[in-house]
Design an enzyme around this catalytic site. Sequence first.
Site, short mmCIF file in Angstrom:
data_model
loop_
_atom_site.label_atom_id
_atom_site.label_comp_id
_atom_site.label_asym_id
_atom_site.label_seq_id
_atom_site.Cartn_x
_atom_site.Cartn_y
_atom_site.Cartn_z
N GLY A 224 7.46 -1.44 -10.21
CA GLY A 224 6.32 -2.46 -10.11
C GLY A 224 6.84 -3.78 -9.75
O GLY A 224 7.76 -3.79 -8.91
N CYS B 32 8.49 3.01 -5.81
CA CYS B 32 9.38 3.43 -6.50
C CYS B 32 9.09 4.35 -7.23
O CYS B 32 8.21 4.59 -7.77
CB CYS B 32 9.94 2.06 -7.21
SG CYS B 32 10.42 0.68 -6.30
N TRP C 150 11.84 1.44 -3.45
CA TRP C 150 11.12 0.97 -1.98
C TRP C 150 10.99 -0.62 -2.44
O TRP C 150 10.52 -1.18 -3.27
CB TRP C 150 9.39 1.30 -1.90
CG TRP C 150 8.77 0.97 -0.63
CD1 TRP C 150 8.87 1.70 0.39
CD2 TRP C 150 7.81 -0.19 -0.62
NE1 TRP C 150 8.00 0.74 1.26
CE2 TRP C 150 7.31 -0.28 0.63
CE3 TRP C 150 7.53 -1.23 -1.59
CZ2 TRP C 150 6.76 -1.19 1.12
CZ3 TRP C 150 6.68 -2.36 -1.00
CH2 TRP C 150 6.39 -2.32 0.45
N LYS D 13 4.25 6.87 -0.30
CA LYS D 13 3.02 7.23 -0.32
C LYS D 13 2.13 6.59 -1.52
O LYS D 13 1.14 6.54 -1.30
CB LYS D 13 3.40 8.61 -0.70
CG LYS D 13 2.06 9.36 -0.68
CD LYS D 13 2.40 10.87 -0.09
CE LYS D 13 0.99 11.58 -0.06
NZ LYS D 13 0.44 11.39 1.24
N HIS E 264 -13.31 -5.35 26.16
CA HIS E 264 -13.23 -6.69 25.62
C HIS E 264 -11.80 -6.92 25.09
O HIS E 264 -11.77 -8.10 24.31
CB HIS E 264 -14.43 -6.92 24.46
CG HIS E 264 -15.90 -6.46 24.75
ND1 HIS E 264 -16.54 -7.38 25.72
CD2 HIS E 264 -16.58 -5.72 24.56
CE1 HIS E 264 -17.66 -6.77 25.97
NE2 HIS E 264 -17.82 -5.74 25.11
C1 G6P Z 1 0.08 4.14 1.47
C2 G6P Z 1 0.03 5.59 2.43
C3 G6P Z 1 -0.99 5.80 3.06
C4 G6P Z 1 -2.21 5.92 2.17
C5 G6P Z 1 -2.45 4.53 1.42
C6 G6P Z 1 -3.55 4.57 0.48
O1 G6P Z 1 -0.04 3.15 2.54
O2 G6P Z 1 1.46 5.43 3.11
O3 G6P Z 1 -0.81 7.26 3.55
O4 G6P Z 1 -3.12 6.22 2.82
O5 G6P Z 1 -1.12 4.30 0.72
O6 G6P Z 1 -3.17 5.56 -0.55
P1 G6P Z 1 -4.25 6.06 -1.53
O7 G6P Z 1 -3.29 6.98 -2.58
O8 G6P Z 1 -4.66 5.06 -2.18
O9 G6P Z 1 -4.92 7.01 -0.85
#
Ligand code: G6P
Length: 635
Positions: free
Chosen positions: A101, A2, A74, A630, A531
């Site tokens: 949050g 968000c 989000w 993100k 496997h």
């Molecule tokens: C989200 C994003 C990913 C990212 C992950 C960890 O899931 O969509 O692209 O790898 O968070 O984010 P960070 O900022 O901790 O690397």
Amino acid sequence: MCGIVGYIGTQAASSILLEGLRKLEYRGYDSAGIATVHEGQIQCVRAKGKLQNLEDKLAGLENPARLGIGHTRWATHGKPEEYNAHPHMDTAYRIAVVQNGIIENYRELREDLKAKGHEFRSETDTEVIPHLIAECMAHPVADQGQSLSYQSPFLEAVRQAVNQLEGAFALAVICADYPDELITVRQQAPLAIGFGQGEFFCASDTPALVAHTRAVLPLENGELARLTPLGVEVYTFGGERLKKFPRTLNWNPILVEKQGFKHFMLKEIYEQPGVVRACLEAYLRNDWAPEQSQVSPLNLNLPAVWADQLAHIQIVACGTSWHAGLVGKYLLEQLAGVPTQVHYASEFRYAPPPLTPHTLTIGVTQSGETADTLSALDMERQRRQGQPPDYQPHLLGITNRTDSTLATIVEHLINTHAGIEIGVAATKTFTAQLVAFYCLALELAYRRRTLSPTAIAPILDGLRQLPAQMELILESQERYIEELSHEFVDTQDFIFLGRGINFPIALEGALKLKEISYIHAEGYPAGEMKHGPIALLDAKVPVVAIAMPGAVYEKVISNAQEAKARDALLIGVTVSQDEHASEVFDRLLPIPVVDELLSPLLTVVPLQLLAYHIAARRGLDVDQPRNLAKSVTVE
Ligand code: G6P
């Protein structure tokens, strides 16, 4: 996740809020909304889906308000419907709140507020906040810290309300009765304040601020701020006034534009050679030669004790950063000889391994805000405090955002220098994290003498050649990969195989594809395919094998042939001079000749391009794939 924004000043707020939300849309795009205050009323407009829907709704509406807040969502609590979209308001529509949050005790608060006559209109946890603020305004509580009602009854009501909230949250709050005040709050979720000339901004992340100002003050946990046209006052939740000053961001707003590329993701893939170069320039000593063995070839400034006494390393991370951690483990064990474990941060938190002495804990997070990673690091620090000296916490962060919350938790940061990444699927920040791990592993190898200076020198030379080799892949391969992507428009499953240092790249290739193309993809250690996953194979399931000449080359080729025998279309990522490969693979994604040890920085590039072009060909929203965000600031 968000994104929240706020504005108070002399310009029309709504267009500034929308522009800010555009820069934060990477944080979530289930719905969007803004609320503004004008002539004693709050106008709140919300729309389900992407920001564009909100913009369409607002088009043509005159709105001269100079105070407002905005949100891009989000969804966590409640479906992504308009009635759950932020801003949320109190029963009398006098207070509007946006939140990033989770309010953990919202159920109790909701029941209590309902019993007091407050009317709820959504399924969200956030909605308790405007009602609670309204309640605190109507019935202030006397004994909660230092009252701020002298400064502003609105500010005091927000202060009293946030003291009753449990969870991680960042807020922006406005009230129709206080047209000159914007209140912002931070508790375990990011929030920064931007200082302009007679105007002030707040946002979950700095890209929403840089078009207006570089003077930025990130709030810290347990702080709230009152923004008025005259300035910014910062207080603790206890009501104590703090003296805080903004700092100047070293940022260019152009970085948050597409610069002619169709998508941010493609732009960011193309930025990788420059990013690797910048990272190497930051950490490799140019004048170093193996004869100067009394000086480290790296420039990481790590505390000496971390190398000398180091017995274990544990890495915590999520998503793509976790994959970088797996490559890191390979390097730290094979080059520096340090036993290393890689944990999903979300698992580590609730089942941490037994404490080991002389342990370095590394948090890898490009955003520096991922809630699970931050909590895992914080927990690790807490459980080691008070232990004997050998067990004391040593925390290192690898991040692209040195201004993030991560910086407040760890003792030392390695900055990956990748520049802001907007595409939700991480690309350049991943390769930059890999460079950070190469530098760290070589630094430790040097200090622990597991590699001699003469063994380190050729690795450094190889690293320096990588940017040009990446450029070669981008120049020579993109067109072909774009054409190849046509073959997979209707494909439903993909398998990615790799071994050794390229096993994490198989995982990353599969993750990139599923994130943005919604094709089911599995990354597997090549030797494990027999496997289980081999049962999935037939002519409809392409197999991508990363086959780099080196220790496991023949093994990977054999595993690939096992797939071919099941009619799978075989795509090989291998070095351009490999004649044998063209006999084995149906399609080739060649990369320049490179040492297997350094190959992940090259093998990942064609896989990023493959995922990108398949998704783009399928007409999908590459930069904002469904259901993802993100920066994941909730557990
Ligand atoms: C989200 C994003 C990913 C990212 C992950 C960890 O899931 O969509 O692209 O790898 O968070 O984010 P960070 O900022 O901790 O690397």
